[in-house]
Design an enzyme around this catalytic site. Structure first.
Site, PDB file in Angstrom:
ATOM      1  NE  ARG A  47       0.185   1.487   3.381  1.00 44.89           N
ATOM      2  CZ  ARG A  47       1.139   2.367   3.653  1.00 44.89           C
ATOM      3  NH1 ARG A  47       2.411   1.963   3.818  1.00 44.89           N
ATOM      4  NH2 ARG A  47       0.894   3.648   3.757  1.00 44.89           N
ATOM      5  N   GLY A  48       0.259   2.402  -0.100  1.00 45.66           N
ATOM      6  CA  GLY A  48       1.034   3.637  -0.261  1.00 45.66           C
ATOM      7  C   GLY A  48       1.107   3.929  -1.754  1.00 45.66           C
ATOM      8  NE  ARG A 101      -6.086   0.844  -1.730  1.00 43.20           N
ATOM      9  CZ  ARG A 101      -5.467   1.387  -0.683  1.00 43.20           C
ATOM     10  NH1 ARG A 101      -4.166   1.199  -0.515  1.00 43.20           N
ATOM     11  NH2 ARG A 101      -6.120   2.111   0.195  1.00 43.20           N
ATOM     12  CD  GLN A 208      -2.876   2.743   6.823  1.00 50.53           C
ATOM     13  OE1 GLN A 208      -3.479   3.007   7.876  1.00 50.53           O
ATOM     14  NE2 GLN A 208      -3.508   2.684   5.670  1.00 50.53           N
ATOM     15  CG  ASP A 249      -3.102   8.151  -1.369  1.00 50.96           C
ATOM     16  OD1 ASP A 249      -2.926   8.589  -0.218  1.00 50.96           O
ATOM     17  OD2 ASP A 249      -2.840   6.986  -1.706  1.00 50.96           O
ATOM     18  CE  LYS A 260      -5.016   5.683   4.563  1.00 51.90           C
ATOM     19  NZ  LYS A 260      -5.990   4.808   3.886  1.00 51.90           N
TER      20      LYS A 260
HETATM   21  O1  MRU Z   1      -4.465   3.246   2.210  1.00 48.21           O
HETATM   22  P1  MRU Z   1      -2.993   3.471   2.093  1.00 48.21           P
HETATM   23  O2  MRU Z   1      -2.202   2.896   3.223  1.00 48.21           O
HETATM   24  O3  MRU Z   1      -2.471   3.025   0.741  1.00 48.21           O
HETATM   25  O4  MRU Z   1      -2.844   5.045   2.157  1.00 48.21           O
HETATM   26  C1  MRU Z   1      -1.567   5.596   2.099  1.00 48.21           C
HETATM   27  C2  MRU Z   1      -1.544   7.062   2.261  1.00 48.21           C
HETATM   28  O5  MRU Z   1      -2.537   7.713   2.417  1.00 48.21           O
HETATM   29  C3  MRU Z   1      -0.193   7.719   2.112  1.00 48.21           C
HETATM   30  O6  MRU Z   1      -0.123   8.884   2.887  1.00 48.21           O
HETATM   31  C4  MRU Z   1       0.053   8.104   0.653  1.00 48.21           C
HETATM   32  O7  MRU Z   1      -0.196   7.019  -0.192  1.00 48.21           O
HETATM   33  C5  MRU Z   1       1.430   8.589   0.418  1.00 48.21           C
HETATM   34  S1  MRU Z   1       2.626   7.306   0.591  1.00 48.21           S
HETATM   35  C6  MRU Z   1       4.138   7.939   0.181  1.00 48.21           C
END
Ligand code: MRU
Length: 360
Positions: A47-48, A101, A208, A249, A260
């Site tokens: 994820r990320g 996603r 996370q 994102d 997030k």
């Molecule tokens: O749902 P996730 O864990 O994929 O969400 C991740 C985030 O919101 C991060 O802040 C974002 O992807 C930046 S990661 C460098």
């Protein structure tokens, strides 16, 4: 950086550090097919935003190999390999990955880079096509780490000695090919010898912050205190926090930021208490095709992420749940955007237009 390898490509198999089971276990899930990769992105083994972009690129290499196998078996024997059929299959695999996603634009960006690379290979042999596409996926991986380090260098200028920095979710090595964006800034400041302290929001419901950010920072000896999401306001108001840094994102053409769930509340708290609110992200996170955050699709995830913890019920059966995974922070709440090209204060449509042509 202490060895954290979220994505490993060994030339045949894609190995993903399983982020559902950290910090108790450091185990890898092996992907051999496009479907394996889809599942891993969907279920958040990986994820990320940048990490899923890189993963999707390698996922397309696995898909391309599967398709080439089909063609070799049925068509190449008669010398009838069809590039256009191959490319149609590759595009459909790419679309398939993009659906896993919807919010993080890096996923589409990674897919598009592989598809674009394939456009120029119509004269090449099947084995050369695979080699070239694999090179592109490896380049995406390497570039992501290099870009994160640049973001880190720029961002570290904003971190003073003895600063306490609050972060949300995990925008670290685990969320990228390595190093991290928001945590990359924190790492760079720490490596420069600055004394810093990090407050990590636990980040309900996937945790996370407590499972991943706290683990990453502790592994490197960067001082960190874990706080519950609801404690952020208390600490900010008390004057404990010098700045807030988060990842992103998707960033819209006007500078609005999707990140997030809980990010927007932090940005409002920052404004109310005169604390700088920074967003660290690569230019691959910018999506000029959406005018504002209103157009960004926010992923709604499984209610069980909220109602259960590792299978144990946390709420009464049948309860209604809303579980948006992201929220939108309007550009006017962002003190600065930190990208590989520098620090952009108070992002807006005009400034974003000038920034984006600088991307590769
Ligand atoms: O749902 P996730 O864990 O994929 O969400 C991740 C985030 O919101 C991060 O802040 C974002 O992807 C930046 S990661 C460098």
């Amino acid at each position: 950086m202490e060895g954290i390898y979220p994505i490993i490509w060994d030339g045949t198999t894609l190995k993903l550090l399983d982020q559902r089971v950290l910090p108790e276990e450091e185990r890898y899930v092996e992907c051999h097919t496009l479907d394996d990769v889809r599942e891993c992105i969907k279920k958040m083994v990986v994820r990320g935003a940048p990490a899923i972009g890189v993963t999707a690129a390698f996922g397309l290499i696995l898909a391309a190999r599967e398709f080439m196998g089909d063609f070799t078996r049925f068509e190449e024997k008669q010398g009838a390999f069809s590039f256009s059929k191959f490319q149609a299959k590759l595009k459909s695999a790419g679309n398939n990955l993009k659906e896993t996603r919807p919010t993080a634009v890096n996923l589409s960006w990674g897919v598009e880079r592989i598809i674009n690379k394939s456009q120029n290979l119509n004269e090449a042999s099947p084995s050369l096509i695979i080699r070239e596409l694999e090179q592109e996926a490896k380049a995406i991986f390497e570039e992501d780490i290099a870009v994160n380090k640049k973001i880190g260098e720029w961002g570290a200028k904003l971190i003073g000695d003895n600063y306490t920095v609050l972060t949300h979710c995990n925008a670290g090595a685990l969320a990228t090919a390595g190093y991290g964006t928001a945590l990359g800034v924190i790492r760079s400041a720490f490596y420069q010898g600055k004394k810093i302290m990090v407050y990590a929001d636990e980040t309900r419901p996937f945790l996370q912050g407590s499972r991943l950010t706290a683990w990453e920072l502790q592994k490197e000896g960067i001082p960190v205190s874990l706080i519950v999401d609801g404690a952020a306001g208390y600490h900010i108001h008390k004057g404990d926090v010098n700045c807030i840094i988060v990842g992103a994102d998707r960033i819209a053409a006007n500078g609005d930021v999707a990140n997030k769930i809980g990010t927007y509340s932090l940005a409002v708290l920052a404004k109310e208490n005169n604390v700088p609110f920074y967003v660290a992200a690569p230019l691959s996170t910018v999506d000029m095709s959406v005018n504002s955050g209103k157009e960004i699709v926010v992923e709604e995830r499984d209610p069980e992420e909220i109602t259960k913890l590792r299978g144990l019920p946390l709420s009464p059966p049948g309860i209604n749940v809303k579980n948006p995974a992201f929220d939108i922070t309007p550009a006017y709440l962002v003190t600065a955007l930190i990208t590989e090209c520098g620090i952009l204060y108070f992002p807006n449509e005009e400034k974003m237009k000038q920034l984006v042509p600088k991307r590769r």
